[in-house]
Design a protein around this motif. Structure first.
Motif, PDB file in Angstrom:
ATOM      1  N   ALA A   1      35.050  31.618  44.095  1.00  0.00           N
ATOM      2  CA  ALA A   1      36.402  31.194  44.474  1.00  0.00           C
ATOM      3  C   ALA A   1      37.467  31.719  43.514  1.00  0.00           C
ATOM      4  O   ALA A   1      38.592  31.996  43.930  1.00  0.00           O
ATOM      5  N   THR A   2      37.137  31.864  42.245  1.00  0.00           N
ATOM      6  CA  THR A   2      38.149  32.254  41.258  1.00  0.00           C
ATOM      7  C   THR A   2      38.128  33.735  40.891  1.00  0.00           C
ATOM      8  O   THR A   2      39.109  34.232  40.348  1.00  0.00           O
ATOM      9  N   CYS A   3      37.051  34.443  41.180  1.00  0.00           N
ATOM     10  CA  CYS A   3      36.938  35.818  40.695  1.00  0.00           C
ATOM     11  C   CYS A   3      37.370  36.888  41.686  1.00  0.00           C
ATOM     12  O   CYS A   3      37.734  37.980  41.284  1.00  0.00           O
ATOM     13  N   LEU A   4      37.299  36.578  42.965  1.00  0.00           N
ATOM     14  CA  LEU A   4      37.683  37.598  43.937  1.00  0.00           C
ATOM     15  C   LEU A   4      39.201  37.654  44.066  1.00  0.00           C
ATOM     16  O   LEU A   4      39.835  36.631  44.330  1.00  0.00           O
ATOM     17  N   PRO A   5      39.783  38.836  43.866  1.00  0.00           N
ATOM     18  CA  PRO A   5      41.242  38.965  43.974  1.00  0.00           C
ATOM     19  C   PRO A   5      41.729  38.564  45.369  1.00  0.00           C
ATOM     20  O   PRO A   5      41.078  38.852  46.367  1.00  0.00           O
ATOM     21  N   GLN A   6      42.868  37.928  45.413  1.00  0.00           N
ATOM     22  CA  GLN A   6      43.424  37.465  46.687  1.00  0.00           C
ATOM     23  C   GLN A   6      44.425  38.452  47.282  1.00  0.00           C
ATOM     24  O   GLN A   6      44.905  38.241  48.376  1.00  0.00           O
ATOM     25  N   ASP A   7      44.732  39.511  46.548  1.00  0.00           N
ATOM     26  CA  ASP A   7      45.708  40.498  47.014  1.00  0.00           C
ATOM     27  C   ASP A   7      45.016  41.555  47.873  1.00  0.00           C
ATOM     28  O   ASP A   7      44.325  42.428  47.350  1.00  0.00           O
ATOM     29  N   PRO A   8      45.186  41.499  49.203  1.00  0.00           N
ATOM     30  CA  PRO A   8      44.488  42.442  50.079  1.00  0.00           C
ATOM     31  C   PRO A   8      45.052  43.863  50.031  1.00  0.00           C
ATOM     32  O   PRO A   8      44.447  44.773  50.574  1.00  0.00           O
TER      33      PRO A   8
ATOM     34  N   LEU B   1      30.372  41.277  48.897  1.00  0.00           N
ATOM     35  CA  LEU B   1      30.728  42.663  48.610  1.00  0.00           C
ATOM     36  C   LEU B   1      30.457  43.551  49.828  1.00  0.00           C
ATOM     37  O   LEU B   1      31.258  44.438  50.142  1.00  0.00           O
ATOM     38  N   CYS B   2      29.374  43.316  50.534  1.00  0.00           N
ATOM     39  CA  CYS B   2      29.066  44.089  51.745  1.00  0.00           C
ATOM     40  C   CYS B   2      30.159  43.880  52.797  1.00  0.00           C
ATOM     41  O   CYS B   2      30.610  44.835  53.436  1.00  0.00           O
ATOM     42  N   ARG B   3      30.575  42.626  52.962  1.00  0.00           N
ATOM     43  CA  ARG B   3      31.660  42.334  53.905  1.00  0.00           C
ATOM     44  C   ARG B   3      32.911  43.122  53.528  1.00  0.00           C
ATOM     45  O   ARG B   3      33.565  43.735  54.359  1.00  0.00           O
ATOM     46  N   LEU B   4      33.220  43.120  52.235  1.00  0.00           N
ATOM     47  CA  LEU B   4      34.396  43.816  51.735  1.00  0.00           C
ATOM     48  C   LEU B   4      34.268  45.332  51.925  1.00  0.00           C
ATOM     49  O   LEU B   4      35.192  45.985  52.412  1.00  0.00           O
ATOM     50  N   LEU B   5      33.124  45.892  51.569  1.00  0.00           N
ATOM     51  CA  LEU B   5      32.921  47.333  51.671  1.00  0.00           C
ATOM     52  C   LEU B   5      32.855  47.811  53.118  1.00  0.00           C
ATOM     53  O   LEU B   5      32.988  49.007  53.392  1.00  0.00           O
ATOM     54  N   SER B   6      32.668  46.885  54.058  1.00  0.00           N
ATOM     55  CA  SER B   6      32.656  47.231  55.485  1.00  0.00           C
ATOM     56  C   SER B   6      34.055  47.274  56.085  1.00  0.00           C
ATOM     57  O   SER B   6      34.238  47.757  57.204  1.00  0.00           O
TER      58      SER B   6
ATOM     59  N   ARG C   1      39.421  50.554  44.480  1.00  0.00           N
ATOM     60  CA  ARG C   1      39.067  50.679  43.052  1.00  0.00           C
ATOM     61  C   ARG C   1      39.708  49.548  42.246  1.00  0.00           C
ATOM     62  O   ARG C   1      39.047  48.902  41.439  1.00  0.00           O
ATOM     63  N   GLU C   2      41.002  49.305  42.461  1.00  0.00           N
ATOM     64  CA  GLU C   2      41.692  48.217  41.750  1.00  0.00           C
ATOM     65  C   GLU C   2      41.065  46.869  42.077  1.00  0.00           C
ATOM     66  O   GLU C   2      40.915  46.020  41.206  1.00  0.00           O
ATOM     67  N   TYR C   3      40.704  46.687  43.338  1.00  0.00           N
ATOM     68  CA  TYR C   3      40.095  45.422  43.763  1.00  0.00           C
ATOM     69  C   TYR C   3      38.790  45.181  43.001  1.00  0.00           C
ATOM     70  O   TYR C   3      38.572  44.108  42.434  1.00  0.00           O
ATOM     71  N   LEU C   4      37.917  46.191  42.994  1.00  0.00           N
ATOM     72  CA  LEU C   4      36.613  46.038  42.341  1.00  0.00           C
ATOM     73  C   LEU C   4      36.754  45.858  40.826  1.00  0.00           C
ATOM     74  O   LEU C   4      36.048  45.040  40.226  1.00  0.00           O
ATOM     75  N   LEU C   5      37.657  46.597  40.219  1.00  0.00           N
ATOM     76  CA  LEU C   5      37.847  46.457  38.771  1.00  0.00           C
ATOM     77  C   LEU C   5      38.469  45.107  38.405  1.00  0.00           C
ATOM     78  O   LEU C   5      38.091  44.498  37.408  1.00  0.00           O
ATOM     79  N   THR C   6      39.399  44.638  39.215  1.00  0.00           N
ATOM     80  CA  THR C   6      39.986  43.313  38.973  1.00  0.00           C
ATOM     81  C   THR C   6      38.933  42.229  39.139  1.00  0.00           C
ATOM     82  O   THR C   6      38.854  41.291  38.340  1.00  0.00           O
ATOM     83  N   ALA C   7      38.108  42.363  40.173  1.00  0.00           N
ATOM     84  CA  ALA C   7      37.031  41.390  40.376  1.00  0.00           C
ATOM     85  C   ALA C   7      36.080  41.393  39.176  1.00  0.00           C
ATOM     86  O   ALA C   7      35.693  40.327  38.687  1.00  0.00           O
ATOM     87  N   ALA C   8      35.731  42.581  38.672  1.00  0.00           N
ATOM     88  CA  ALA C   8      34.839  42.671  37.502  1.00  0.00           C
ATOM     89  C   ALA C   8      35.486  42.019  36.286  1.00  0.00           C
ATOM     90  O   ALA C   8      34.841  41.269  35.539  1.00  0.00           O
ATOM     91  N   GLN C   9      36.773  42.276  36.071  1.00  0.00           N
ATOM     92  CA  GLN C   9      37.489  41.664  34.949  1.00  0.00           C
ATOM     93  C   GLN C   9      37.486  40.144  35.082  1.00  0.00           C
ATOM     94  O   GLN C   9      37.236  39.425  34.110  1.00  0.00           O
ATOM     95  N   ASN C  10      37.751  39.639  36.280  1.00  0.00           N
ATOM     96  CA  ASN C  10      37.742  38.192  36.508  1.00  0.00           C
ATOM     97  C   ASN C  10      36.359  37.592  36.263  1.00  0.00           C
ATOM     98  O   ASN C  10      36.239  36.493  35.717  1.00  0.00           O
ATOM     99  N   VAL C  11      35.323  38.310  36.671  1.00  0.00           N
ATOM    100  CA  VAL C  11      33.956  37.833  36.464  1.00  0.00           C
ATOM    101  C   VAL C  11      33.661  37.726  34.969  1.00  0.00           C
ATOM    102  O   VAL C  11      33.097  36.723  34.504  1.00  0.00           O
TER     103      VAL C  11
END
Length: 191
Positions: free
Chosen positions: A76-83, A132-137, A88-98
């Motif tokens: 709930a807290t690690c996945l960026p909410q900005d669609p 992540l699969c949902r996102l990458l699809s 690349r920014e999405y995945l790196l932001t998610a990694a930083q949040n994790v």
């Protein structure tokens, strides 16, 4: 026990579970899980032992319940909410949040890893890979890398990330998260 199926519980029952989870989390930072008893947890939570058994079958079930709650909080807290972010920014932001999330809960996660609770890691990996699969699809990700199978990529990245986190949490002293993120950038080919 399942965090998702708690709608039927009243406030008193939810409070009791919260007290038991908090007691276990505190005790895990003080002593190994194997040394803890249900009586220790009940004393810390100021809950009678029969009340404990009305909620959980044993301390292992309580540990799994605690970890499930942390998993849900992490997702709930690690996945960026900005669609509108680039993939690349999405995945790196998610990694930083994790990394920030696990750094905040480092002591507790280390205690859980040392408790033999690795079975929950498989559940977390499946949950992370599914999201992540949902996102990458999504079309914006598929357009960047149409040749990559989203399921394969999701399983690879989720497994690699969790393995990296386990290693990072058990390292003394841990590497700075910025160092890990700088290296992760090299593994995310999406622009």
């Amino acid at each position: 026990m399942n965090y998702q199926n708690e709608d039927h519980l009243d406030l008193r029952q939810k409070k009791t579970r919260r007290l038991l989870v908090e007691a276990l989390a505190q005790l895990l930072t003080e002593r190994p899980f194997q040394e803890l008893s249900v009586v220790d947890i009940c004393r810390r939570a100021m809950v009678h032992r029969t009340t404990f058994y009305a909620h959980f079958n044993d301390k292992q079930e309580l540990l799994h319940y605690l970890l499930e709650g942390l998993e849900q909080e992490c997702v709930a807290t690690c996945l960026p909410q900005d669609p509108d972010r680039s993939p690349r920014e999405y995945l790196l932001t998610a990694a930083q949040n994790v990394f920030q999330f696990f750094a905040q809960h480092r002591t507790l996660y280390r205690a859980c890893l040392n408790s033999g609770a690795d079975t929950r890691v498989q559940t977390l990996e499946a949950c992370a890979a599914g999201e992540l699969c949902r996102l990458l699809s999504e079309p914006r990700f598929r357009a960047v890398s149409p040749q990559v199978d989203p399921e394969v990529a999701a399983r690879f990245y989720a497994g690699a990330m969790l393995s990296l986190i386990r290693w990072w949490l058990s390292s003394e002293p841990p590497l700075p998260a910025s160092h890990l993120l700088a290296n992760l950038e090299q593994f995310i080919p999406i622009q």
